[in-house]
Design an enzyme around this catalytic site. Structure first.
Site, PDB file in Angstrom:
ATOM      1  CE1 TYR A 175      -3.893  -2.080   0.123  1.00  0.00           C
ATOM      2  CE2 TYR A 175      -2.772  -3.241   1.903  1.00  0.00           C
ATOM      3  CZ  TYR A 175      -3.793  -3.170   0.973  1.00  0.00           C
ATOM      4  OH  TYR A 175      -4.697  -4.185   0.882  1.00  0.00           O
ATOM      5  CB  CYS A 176       2.556   3.097   2.055  1.00  0.00           C
ATOM      6  SG  CYS A 176       3.537   4.566   2.267  1.00  0.00           S
ATOM      7  N   PRO A 177       5.165   2.089  -0.126  1.00  0.00           N
ATOM      8  CG  PRO A 177       7.166   2.006  -1.334  1.00  0.00           C
ATOM      9  CD  PRO A 177       6.515   1.497  -0.097  1.00  0.00           C
TER      10      PRO A 177
END
Ligand SMILES: Cc1cc2nc3c(=O)[nH]c(=O)nc-3n(C[C@H](O)[C@H](O)[C@H](O)COP(=O)(O)OP(=O)(O)OC[C@H]3O[C@@H](n4cnc5c(N)ncnc54)[C@H](O)[C@@H]3O)c2cc1C
Lengths: 376, 79
Positions: B16-18
């Site tokens: 999801y992140c990055p």
């Protein structure tokens, strides 16, 4: 059982203290040894740099003596590793000595690489080091208005810092009474203002409400006096450029060819280095995992690694898998903050920012030391 | 037919992140011109975002394969 921890930052400190707690008896009996080799005798609380940049913390508040954070049973030396010899279970350190281990944990972190973008080091302020944060504070103190651009490179540690510095700058400028003479502009590499979709959904209307302009799909290509150029062909003019530059892993990782860019290929669940050596564990910024490079990531990974190293020794196999858990505070404007928590399977659902979360983050800036010592 | 087997696979499943596109942007800088990078993603959005970014910046988008709610997106570094 000899355990060697390479790196005395967030990941290394938490894993070493966690191991010391689990192996108290064995350490006392001389059956286990935990040895940490690091590159610095001081430990920096890096999230505090954000506050140094706007004059809310002083640099000396960010440091503790590394030895004072470690369980007394851990041997600590400032003697950075220069060579990894996995096939012989050895490393060679700067002093020329060789250190042997049964299990090794690598947590050497990451570094900023502004040199990857021509002109960036000369034309921007970079608050990711103590020197840079102070320099930015001094620039801001003398700033009397104009266009400030906050530009974000890839990859970078702390995914929230770009948004946080932007909101914190807004408050800083407002307090100084120069908000109406300043335009704050934010650029981000992908097609929204943050990689987390739900965070972007919250931050975009906040930017609009506060009059902060933004350009997405903007990857820094070159900085010149007063203008930043993007790979996508656009330009952002500035009076003051604040850059979050691209990062790389540490040079020692690249020199030893452990992973391209200094990122070590790591199993996403076991946190063992990919390849033949099962006794090599990796955590924190230096993994190549597709998750946020953040202190909380290093913390959650450290707990899994410590538990599994002890389990491998005592029952011959691991007992836990890392699920990709990350927790990040997000400072918003007007002394409010929120947070995002997610893992490989669950996206975050950030709530509206509140003052109480802001005060909790402020308290955590001090509580961190208890967390590093393993008391929280 | 030109060889389109990837020289680098970026396993950004569950990221999801990055996220897959940021992973690609980071990796493509380390690749050589002509290299093919294949990104594995578990969000459908990446199957749109990656080709859009590649075209905007001037890399060649080679196609997407869908395997059981996984998207394998291939891009050739062109500059
Ligand atoms: C401005 C800023 C704000 C941030 N805000 C947050 C936040 O709000 N929340 C959050 O979770 N994270 C935040 N972070 C990120 C967080 O600080 C890092 O992700 C975290 O420190 C990573 O831990 P690590 O153990 O991988 O590396 P580090 O903590 O960087 O430690 C690396 C260690 O390795 C040592 N070392 C280096 N080379 C060698 C060598 N050759 N041999 C032996 N030792 C070596 C170093 O001396 C150091 O002790 C922020 C970072 C910055 C810069």
């Amino acid at each position: 059982m000899k355990i060697l921890v390479v790196g005395g930052g967030m990941g290394g400190t938490i894993v070493a203290n966690n191991l010391a707690r689990r192996l108290q008896r064995e350490l006392r009996a001389g059956q286990a040894h935990i040895h940490m080799l690091s590159a610095s005798e001081r430990h920096m609380y890096q999230p505090g740099l954000l506050y140094v940049a706007i004059g809310r913390m002083l640099p000396d508040e960010l440091y503790r003596d590394q030895r004072s954070l470690l369980d007394p049973a851990i041997t600590f030396e400032v003697d950075p590793v220069e060579e990894f010899r996995f096939d012989r279970n050895q490393v060679r350190s700067k002093s020329g000595r060789t250190h042997e281990y049964d299990a090794i944990i690598i947590s050497t972190g990451s570094r900023i690489a502004p040199e990857a973008i021509p002109g960036l080091a000369e034309h921007s302020e970079i608050f990711y080091t103590e020197e840079g944060a102070l320099k930015l504070f001094k620039r801001l103190s003398g700033f009397s208005g104009g266009r400030i651009v906050v530009a974000v490179g890839v990859p970078h540690k702390c995914p929230m810092a770009p948004l946080e510095i932007t909101f914190m700058l807004h408050d800083y400028l407002k307090t100084r009474g120069i908000l109406d003479k300043t335009q704050l502009h934010y650029t981000y590499p992908i097609g929204r203002v943050h990689s987390l979709e739900n965070v972007a959904k919250w931050a975009t209307p906040e930017f609009d409400r506060l009059g902060i302009t933004y350009e997405t799909l903007f990857n820094m290509k070159e900085a010149k006096a007063g203008v930043l150029l993007s790979e996508e062909g656009s330009e952002a003019a500035f009076d003051l450029l604040i850059a979050i530059p691209p990062h790389r892993g540490m040079e020692v990782i690249e020199r030893n060819k452990l992973g391209q860019g200094g990122w070590i290929p790591t199993n996403r669940h076991t946190l063992q280095m990919e390849g033949a050596h099962r006794n090599v564990y990796v955590l924190g910024d230096t993994t190549n995992l597709p998750i946020s490079k953040a202190g909380s990531t290093a913390h959650f990974e450290a707990e899994v690694v410590a538990e599994n190293i002890v389990a491998e020794w005592k029952i011959g196999g691991p007992v836990r898998q890392y699920d990709g858990k990350v927790f990040c505070f997000i400072e918003a404007s007007d002394n409010r903050a929120t947070y995002a928590m997610f893992n490989y399977n669950q996206p975050p659902q950030p709530r509206a920012p509140t003052q109480s979360v802001h005060w909790f983050k402020t308290a955590y800036n001090r509580l961190y030391w208890a967390s590093a010592r393993g008391l929280l | 037919m030109a060889d389109t087997s990837p020289s680098t696979v970026i396993d950004a499943r569950g990221s999801y992140c990055p996220g897959p596109l940021m992973e690609l942007i980071a990796q493509i800088k380390l690749a050589r011109i002509g290299d093919i990078l294949e990104v594995w993603a578990t969000d459908e959005g990446s199957a749109k975002d990656i080709p859009q970014w590649a075209r905007k910046v001037g890399h060649e988008y080679l196609g997407t394969e869908t395997v059981d709610r996984e998207w394998h997106v291939r891009v050739r570094k062109s500059k």
